[in-house]
Design a protein around this motif. Structure first.
Motif, PDB file in Angstrom:
ATOM      1  N   VAL A 280       0.498  -1.038 -14.778  1.00  0.00           N
ATOM      2  CA  VAL A 280       1.444  -1.698 -13.863  1.00  0.00           C
ATOM      3  C   VAL A 280       2.868  -1.553 -14.415  1.00  0.00           C
ATOM      4  CG1 VAL A 280       2.050  -3.858 -12.713  1.00  0.00           C
ATOM      5  CG2 VAL A 280      -0.354  -3.339 -13.193  1.00  0.00           C
ATOM      6  N   GLU A 281       2.986  -1.747 -15.730  1.00  0.00           N
ATOM      7  CA  GLU A 281       4.299  -1.671 -16.397  1.00  0.00           C
ATOM      8  C   GLU A 281       4.935  -0.294 -16.168  1.00  0.00           C
ATOM      9  OE1 GLU A 281       3.700  -3.177 -20.268  1.00  0.00           O
ATOM     10  OE2 GLU A 281       5.658  -4.122 -20.286  1.00  0.00           O
ATOM     11  N   ARG A 282       4.111   0.750 -16.216  1.00  0.00           N
ATOM     12  CA  ARG A 282       4.629   2.119 -16.071  1.00  0.00           C
ATOM     13  C   ARG A 282       5.289   2.299 -14.710  1.00  0.00           C
ATOM     14  NH1 ARG A 282       0.444   3.899 -19.213  1.00  0.00           N
ATOM     15  NH2 ARG A 282      -1.002   4.004 -17.459  1.00  0.00           N
ATOM     16  N   ILE A 283       4.620   1.791 -13.661  1.00  0.00           N
ATOM     17  CA  ILE A 283       5.195   1.942 -12.318  1.00  0.00           C
ATOM     18  C   ILE A 283       6.426   1.040 -12.173  1.00  0.00           C
ATOM     19  CG2 ILE A 283       4.685   2.118  -9.847  1.00  0.00           C
ATOM     20  CD1 ILE A 283       1.738   1.845 -10.463  1.00  0.00           C
ATOM     21  N   GLN A 284       6.317  -0.178 -12.732  1.00  0.00           N
ATOM     22  CA  GLN A 284       7.439  -1.100 -12.595  1.00  0.00           C
ATOM     23  C   GLN A 284       8.683  -0.544 -13.278  1.00  0.00           C
ATOM     24  OE1 GLN A 284       7.895  -4.796 -14.844  1.00  0.00           O
ATOM     25  NE2 GLN A 284       8.196  -5.958 -12.947  1.00  0.00           N
ATOM     26  N   GLU A 285       8.482   0.096 -14.419  1.00  0.00           N
ATOM     27  CA  GLU A 285       9.617   0.649 -15.172  1.00  0.00           C
ATOM     28  C   GLU A 285      10.364   1.706 -14.351  1.00  0.00           C
ATOM     29  OE1 GLU A 285       8.117  -0.551 -19.506  1.00  0.00           O
ATOM     30  OE2 GLU A 285       7.798   1.539 -18.932  1.00  0.00           O
ATOM     31  N   THR A 286       9.584   2.511 -13.617  1.00  0.00           N
ATOM     32  CA  THR A 286      10.209   3.540 -12.758  1.00  0.00           C
ATOM     33  C   THR A 286      11.116   2.877 -11.722  1.00  0.00           C
ATOM     34  OG1 THR A 286       8.071   4.645 -12.932  1.00  0.00           O
ATOM     35  CG2 THR A 286       9.639   5.586 -11.382  1.00  0.00           C
ATOM     36  N   MET A 287      10.604   1.770 -11.169  1.00  0.00           N
ATOM     37  CA  MET A 287      11.363   1.054 -10.136  1.00  0.00           C
ATOM     38  C   MET A 287      12.583   0.355 -10.748  1.00  0.00           C
ATOM     39  SD  MET A 287       9.457   1.793  -7.651  1.00  0.00           S
ATOM     40  CE  MET A 287       7.786   2.378  -7.412  1.00  0.00           C
ATOM     41  N   LEU A 288      12.428  -0.176 -11.944  1.00  0.00           N
ATOM     42  CA  LEU A 288      13.549  -0.863 -12.607  1.00  0.00           C
ATOM     43  C   LEU A 288      14.668   0.135 -12.905  1.00  0.00           C
ATOM     44  CD1 LEU A 288      11.565  -3.244 -14.971  1.00  0.00           C
ATOM     45  CD2 LEU A 288      13.324  -3.975 -13.348  1.00  0.00           C
TER      46      LEU A 288
ATOM     47  N   LYS B  38       0.834  -1.219   0.000  1.00  0.00           N
ATOM     48  CA  LYS B  38       0.000   0.000   0.000  1.00  0.00           C
ATOM     49  C   LYS B  38       0.867   1.267   0.000  1.00  0.00           C
ATOM     50  CE  LYS B  38      -3.371  -0.297   3.180  1.00  0.00           C
ATOM     51  NZ  LYS B  38      -4.066  -0.877   4.375  1.00  0.00           N
ATOM     52  N   ASN B  39       2.130   1.107   0.437  1.00  0.00           N
ATOM     53  CA  ASN B  39       3.033   2.266   0.475  1.00  0.00           C
ATOM     54  C   ASN B  39       3.839   2.444  -0.804  1.00  0.00           C
ATOM     55  OD1 ASN B  39       3.079   3.476   3.405  1.00  0.00           O
ATOM     56  ND2 ASN B  39       2.934   1.266   3.641  1.00  0.00           N
ATOM     57  N   ILE B  40       3.648   1.565  -1.777  1.00  0.00           N
ATOM     58  CA  ILE B  40       4.393   1.714  -3.031  1.00  0.00           C
ATOM     59  C   ILE B  40       3.722   2.835  -3.829  1.00  0.00           C
ATOM     60  CG2 ILE B  40       5.027   0.649  -5.235  1.00  0.00           C
ATOM     61  CD1 ILE B  40       4.948  -2.095  -3.784  1.00  0.00           C
ATOM     62  N   PRO B  41       4.440   3.941  -4.080  1.00  0.00           N
ATOM     63  CA  PRO B  41       3.830   5.064  -4.804  1.00  0.00           C
ATOM     64  C   PRO B  41       3.198   4.617  -6.124  1.00  0.00           C
ATOM     65  CG  PRO B  41       5.983   5.691  -3.953  1.00  0.00           C
ATOM     66  CD  PRO B  41       5.840   4.207  -3.713  1.00  0.00           C
ATOM     67  N   GLY B  42       1.914   4.942  -6.272  1.00  0.00           N
ATOM     68  CA  GLY B  42       1.211   4.595  -7.519  1.00  0.00           C
ATOM     69  C   GLY B  42       0.370   3.339  -7.395  1.00  0.00           C
ATOM     70  N   PHE B  43       0.703   2.477  -6.411  1.00  0.00           N
ATOM     71  CA  PHE B  43      -0.018   1.188  -6.328  1.00  0.00           C
ATOM     72  C   PHE B  43      -1.508   1.405  -6.061  1.00  0.00           C
ATOM     73  CE2 PHE B  43      -0.312  -3.342  -5.920  1.00  0.00           C
ATOM     74  CZ  PHE B  43      -1.329  -3.559  -5.008  1.00  0.00           C
ATOM     75  N   LEU B  44      -1.816   2.294  -5.105  1.00  0.00           N
ATOM     76  CA  LEU B  44      -3.228   2.489  -4.734  1.00  0.00           C
ATOM     77  C   LEU B  44      -4.023   3.204  -5.821  1.00  0.00           C
ATOM     78  CD1 LEU B  44      -2.932   3.304  -0.907  1.00  0.00           C
ATOM     79  CD2 LEU B  44      -3.629   1.169  -2.009  1.00  0.00           C
TER      80      LEU B  44
ATOM     81  N   ALA C 119      14.489  -4.029  -1.008  1.00  0.00           N
ATOM     82  CA  ALA C 119      13.176  -3.367  -1.050  1.00  0.00           C
ATOM     83  C   ALA C 119      12.707  -3.156  -2.482  1.00  0.00           C
ATOM     84  CB  ALA C 119      13.256  -2.029  -0.322  1.00  0.00           C
ATOM     85  N   LEU C 120      13.631  -2.731  -3.356  1.00  0.00           N
ATOM     86  CA  LEU C 120      13.249  -2.476  -4.760  1.00  0.00           C
ATOM     87  C   LEU C 120      12.957  -3.773  -5.502  1.00  0.00           C
ATOM     88  CD1 LEU C 120      15.456   0.482  -6.007  1.00  0.00           C
ATOM     89  CD2 LEU C 120      12.965   0.346  -5.976  1.00  0.00           C
ATOM     90  N   LEU C 121      13.740  -4.798  -5.219  1.00  0.00           N
ATOM     91  CA  LEU C 121      13.518  -6.083  -5.914  1.00  0.00           C
ATOM     92  C   LEU C 121      12.148  -6.643  -5.524  1.00  0.00           C
ATOM     93  CD1 LEU C 121      15.286  -7.630  -7.926  1.00  0.00           C
ATOM     94  CD2 LEU C 121      15.940  -9.149  -6.048  1.00  0.00           C
ATOM     95  N   THR C 122      11.774  -6.498  -4.260  1.00  0.00           N
ATOM     96  CA  THR C 122      10.443  -6.951  -3.804  1.00  0.00           C
ATOM     97  C   THR C 122       9.361  -6.123  -4.489  1.00  0.00           C
ATOM     98  OG1 THR C 122      11.348  -7.634  -1.675  1.00  0.00           O
ATOM     99  CG2 THR C 122       8.961  -7.299  -1.780  1.00  0.00           C
ATOM    100  N   THR C 123       9.579  -4.810  -4.583  1.00  0.00           N
ATOM    101  CA  THR C 123       8.621  -3.908  -5.242  1.00  0.00           C
ATOM    102  C   THR C 123       8.460  -4.292  -6.714  1.00  0.00           C
ATOM    103  OG1 THR C 123       9.312  -2.140  -3.754  1.00  0.00           O
ATOM    104  CG2 THR C 123       8.138  -1.487  -5.752  1.00  0.00           C
ATOM    105  N   ILE C 124       9.563  -4.567  -7.387  1.00  0.00           N
ATOM    106  CA  ILE C 124       9.520  -4.937  -8.813  1.00  0.00           C
ATOM    107  C   ILE C 124       8.784  -6.263  -8.998  1.00  0.00           C
ATOM    108  CG2 ILE C 124      11.014  -5.686 -10.744  1.00  0.00           C
ATOM    109  CD1 ILE C 124      13.026  -3.478  -9.600  1.00  0.00           C
TER     110      ILE C 124
END
Ligand SMILES: CC(C)c1onc(-c2c(Cl)cccc2Cl)c1COc1ccc(-c2ccc3nc(C(=O)O)ccc3c2)cc1
Length: 229
Positions: free
Chosen positions: A161-169, A60-66, A140-145
């Motif tokens: 989902v891809e858009r947020i994941q790309e930011t994290m990658l 819930k704390n991952i920016p963009g997830f909610l 933390a980032l690997l878990t988020t990805i």
């Protein structure tokens, strides 16, 4: 190299990751209770249930997830829970806990009714994670990805989902370059672990079936997240 907003994003994710942990009184149970296959299974079930609750709070704390579609949020959690828990439990093995929780967790997993054919790849994975010596930002980032994997079953808006994941990658890639300038392949090695996680996730589905065949019970939360019973 790392922009201001990337630094902020990093801080939010790492703070959430370190805040949401299994409560120590639950973790300590690993050391106290008896050692029988049934006792081990019960304890691991308690750990997994607590870990899922922690995982939901973290996500819930991952920016963009909610801001994702509600049903897609559920699909992402259900699709990534096992993989996120492999990563999280791997940290216990990486940390070499002073109180000996590492050995105890290994012992209980090995003696909880999981067949040898799954134990071998499982502990090979744990060894491969430990050998990376990941720092907390990378964990933390690997878990988020992993959570933000677009092609989980039933995800409708994969692009979102891809858009947020790309930011994290992109953030993880930069971190790896900064953290390990002498190891240009390190980022690729981290992503390689995500492929291994998918395989383990398939083994896990079979583990669940064999536990259920031996009439093992899960908690309502695990039944819901794993679509069992
Ligand atoms: C339902 C049970 C039997 C189960 O089914 N598959 C797995 C399963 C298995 Cl057997 C392996 C991998 C993934 C899954 Cl879901 C499990 C047990 O899952 C676990 C999940 C989390 C932890 C865990 C995580 C973090 C911890 N942190 C501390 C701490 O002090 O910080 C201490 C103990 C911890 C335990 C242990 C087992």
């Amino acid at each position: 190299e790392i922009t201001k907003e990337q630094r902020t994003l990093m801080k939010v994710i790492v703070d959430a990751y370190s805040t949401h942990q299994i409560p120590q009184d639950v973790a300590k149970k690993l050391l106290q209770e008896q050692y029988s296959a049934d006792e081990n299974f019960l304890l691991l079930t308690e750990m997994a249930t607590s870990q899922v609750q922690v995982l939901v709070e973290f996500t819930k704390n991952i920016p963009g997830f909610l801001s994702l579609d509600r049903e897609d949020q559920i699909a992402l959690l259900k699709g990534s829970a096992v993989e996120a828990m492999f990563l999280r439990s791997a940290q216990v093995f990486s940390r070499k806990m002073p109180s000996g929780q590492t050995e105890v967790l290994e012992e209980r997993i090995r003696k909880s009714g999981i067949s040898e054919e799954f134990i071998i790849p499982m502990f090979n994975f744990y060894k491969s994670i430990v050998s990376l010596h990941m720092v907390q930002e990378e964990q933390a980032l690997l878990t988020t990805i992993t959570i933000l994997t677009p092609d989980r079953p039933y995800v409708k808006d994969q692009q979102a989902v891809e858009r947020i994941q790309e930011t994290m990658l992109e953030l993880l890639r930069k971190l790896c370059v900064l953290q390990r300038p002498q190891e240009p392949q390190y980022f690729a090695r981290l992503l390689g672990r995500l492929t291994e996680l998918r395989t383990l996730s398939h083994y896990h589905a079979e583990m669940l079936t064999s536990w259920r065949t031996n009439d093992h019970k899960f908690t309502p939360l695990l039944c819901e997240i794993w679509d069992v019973q």
